[in-house]
Design a protein around this motif. Structure first.
Motif, mmCIF file in Angstrom:
data_model
loop_
_atom_site.group_PDB
_atom_site.id
_atom_site.type_symbol
_atom_site.label_atom_id
_atom_site.label_comp_id
_atom_site.label_asym_id
_atom_site.label_seq_id
_atom_site.Cartn_x
_atom_site.Cartn_y
_atom_site.Cartn_z
ATOM 1 N N ILE A 1 5.729 14.591 0.673
ATOM 2 C CA ILE A 1 4.541 14.703 0.442
ATOM 3 C C ILE A 1 3.744 13.690 0.937
ATOM 4 C CG2 ILE A 1 2.751 14.736 -1.731
ATOM 5 C CD1 ILE A 1 5.268 15.915 -3.447
ATOM 6 N N ILE A 2 4.095 12.258 1.040
ATOM 7 C CA ILE A 2 3.491 11.274 1.675
ATOM 8 C C ILE A 2 4.634 10.921 2.953
ATOM 9 C CG2 ILE A 2 1.879 10.815 0.214
ATOM 10 C CD1 ILE A 2 3.756 8.159 -0.682
ATOM 11 N N HIS A 3 4.329 10.019 3.784
ATOM 12 C CA HIS A 3 5.231 9.657 4.939
ATOM 13 C C HIS A 3 5.959 8.374 4.097
ATOM 14 C CE1 HIS A 3 6.615 7.894 8.912
ATOM 15 N NE2 HIS A 3 6.416 9.071 9.062
ATOM 16 N N ASN A 4 7.022 8.221 4.682
ATOM 17 C CA ASN A 4 8.002 7.170 4.301
ATOM 18 C C ASN A 4 7.277 5.790 4.504
ATOM 19 O OD1 ASN A 4 10.087 8.784 3.305
ATOM 20 N ND2 ASN A 4 11.261 8.370 5.277
ATOM 21 N N ASN A 5 6.648 5.577 5.888
ATOM 22 C CA ASN A 5 6.007 4.320 6.048
ATOM 23 C C ASN A 5 4.658 4.117 5.277
ATOM 24 O OD1 ASN A 5 7.670 3.903 7.859
ATOM 25 N ND2 ASN A 5 6.201 4.430 9.905
ATOM 26 N N LYS A 6 4.092 5.109 4.800
ATOM 27 C CA LYS A 6 2.869 4.870 3.847
ATOM 28 C C LYS A 6 3.339 4.637 2.540
ATOM 29 C CE LYS A 6 -0.803 7.552 1.658
ATOM 30 N NZ LYS A 6 -1.928 6.671 2.038
ATOM 31 N N ALA A 7 4.353 5.242 1.923
ATOM 32 C CA ALA A 7 5.173 4.642 0.804
ATOM 33 C C ALA A 7 5.658 3.254 0.824
ATOM 34 C CB ALA A 7 6.592 5.459 0.403
ATOM 35 N N ALA A 8 6.161 2.964 2.052
ATOM 36 C CA ALA A 8 6.679 1.312 1.905
ATOM 37 C C ALA A 8 5.213 0.498 2.004
ATOM 38 C CB ALA A 8 7.435 1.100 3.201
ATOM 39 N N ASN A 9 4.275 0.877 2.767
ATOM 40 C CA ASN A 9 3.017 -0.095 2.879
ATOM 41 C C ASN A 9 2.249 0.103 1.263
ATOM 42 O OD1 ASN A 9 3.176 -0.591 5.301
ATOM 43 N ND2 ASN A 9 1.732 1.235 5.685
ATOM 44 N N LEU A 10 2.430 1.241 0.488
ATOM 45 C CA LEU A 10 1.779 1.229 -0.804
ATOM 46 C C LEU A 10 2.582 0.126 -1.643
ATOM 47 C CD1 LEU A 10 0.846 5.032 -1.409
ATOM 48 C CD2 LEU A 10 -0.837 3.220 -1.339
ATOM 49 N N LYS A 11 3.952 0.460 -1.453
ATOM 50 C CA LYS A 11 4.543 -0.442 -2.731
ATOM 51 C C LYS A 11 4.792 -1.995 -2.264
ATOM 52 C CE LYS A 11 8.494 1.959 -1.792
ATOM 53 N NZ LYS A 11 9.921 1.991 -1.719
ATOM 54 N N SER A 12 4.469 -2.327 -1.050
ATOM 55 C CA SER A 12 4.381 -3.782 -0.360
ATOM 56 C C SER A 12 3.344 -4.320 -0.958
ATOM 57 C CB SER A 12 4.280 -3.704 0.906
ATOM 58 O OG SER A 12 4.121 -5.086 1.389
ATOM 59 N N LYS A 13 1.965 -3.434 -0.831
ATOM 60 C CA LYS A 13 0.663 -3.921 -1.312
ATOM 61 C C LYS A 13 0.487 -4.150 -2.806
ATOM 62 C CE LYS A 13 -1.771 -2.320 2.660
ATOM 63 N NZ LYS A 13 -2.839 -1.242 3.197
ATOM 64 N N LEU A 14 1.350 -3.193 -3.514
ATOM 65 C CA LEU A 14 1.075 -3.110 -5.130
ATOM 66 C C LEU A 14 2.143 -4.595 -5.431
ATOM 67 C CD1 LEU A 14 1.296 0.597 -6.066
ATOM 68 C CD2 LEU A 14 -0.513 -0.860 -6.095
ATOM 69 N N ALA A 15 3.002 -4.651 -4.843
ATOM 70 C CA ALA A 15 3.927 -5.709 -5.337
ATOM 71 C C ALA A 15 3.248 -7.125 -4.861
ATOM 72 C CB ALA A 15 5.294 -5.485 -4.531
ATOM 73 N N LYS A 16 2.498 -6.985 -3.974
ATOM 74 C CA LYS A 16 1.793 -8.431 -3.655
ATOM 75 C C LYS A 16 0.685 -8.622 -4.711
ATOM 76 C CE LYS A 16 0.908 -9.526 1.029
ATOM 77 N NZ LYS A 16 0.402 -9.086 2.338
ATOM 78 N N TYR A 17 0.145 -7.498 -5.037
ATOM 79 C CA TYR A 17 -0.862 -7.637 -5.860
ATOM 80 C C TYR A 17 -0.552 -7.988 -7.361
ATOM 81 C CZ TYR A 17 -5.010 -5.927 -9.167
ATOM 82 O OH TYR A 17 -5.637 -5.774 -10.053
ATOM 83 N N VAL A 18 0.419 -7.437 -7.856
ATOM 84 C CA VAL A 18 0.935 -7.674 -9.086
ATOM 85 C C VAL A 18 1.657 -9.295 -9.078
ATOM 86 C CG1 VAL A 18 2.949 -7.162 -10.877
ATOM 87 C CG2 VAL A 18 1.522 -5.189 -9.721
ATOM 88 N N ALA A 19 2.027 -9.675 -8.017
ATOM 89 C CA ALA A 19 2.757 -11.073 -8.023
ATOM 90 C C ALA A 19 1.342 -12.059 -8.031
ATOM 91 C CB ALA A 19 3.606 -11.256 -6.704
ATOM 92 N N ALA A 20 0.429 -11.705 -7.447
ATOM 93 C CA ALA A 20 -0.568 -12.626 -7.412
ATOM 94 C C ALA A 20 -1.426 -12.765 -8.684
ATOM 95 C CB ALA A 20 -1.803 -12.122 -5.996
ATOM 96 N N LEU A 21 -1.481 -11.775 -9.392
ATOM 97 C CA LEU A 21 -1.993 -11.650 -10.783
ATOM 98 C C LEU A 21 -1.687 -12.900 -11.481
ATOM 99 C CD1 LEU A 21 -1.960 -8.132 -11.938
ATOM 100 C CD2 LEU A 21 -3.992 -9.203 -11.234
#
Length: 82
Positions: A62-82
């Protein structure tokens, strides 16, 4: 208009799958928005379920593998920075 029975069936199947994919994609996007609006504790509990949803979308193309990886990476960074 389709001339063969198989083509008519393909049209029906395609529409059903399109609606299911649209629903799953929208649900995941809403979950991501909810995660971004949450405070630290709530975000940490939501993160695994959101990542799971993203992985599922990628697995089903439904979404591309790279898009999924980018989303997960950005969300992980965001949660870690909170």
């Amino acid at each position: 208009m389709a001339n063969h029975k198989s083509a008519l069936k393909r049209i029906r199947n395609s529409e059903t799958k399109r609606l299911r994919n649209k629903y799953q994609h929208k649900t995941t996007r809403n979950a991501i928005k909810k995660l971004r609006e949450a405070d630290k504790k709530e975000a940490e509990t939501l993160f695994p379920s959101v990542v799971s949803m993203i992985d599922r979308l990628a697995k089903r193309n439904i979404i591309h593998n790279n898009k999924a990886a980018n989303l997960k990476s950005k969300l992980a960074k965001y949660v870690a920075a909170l």
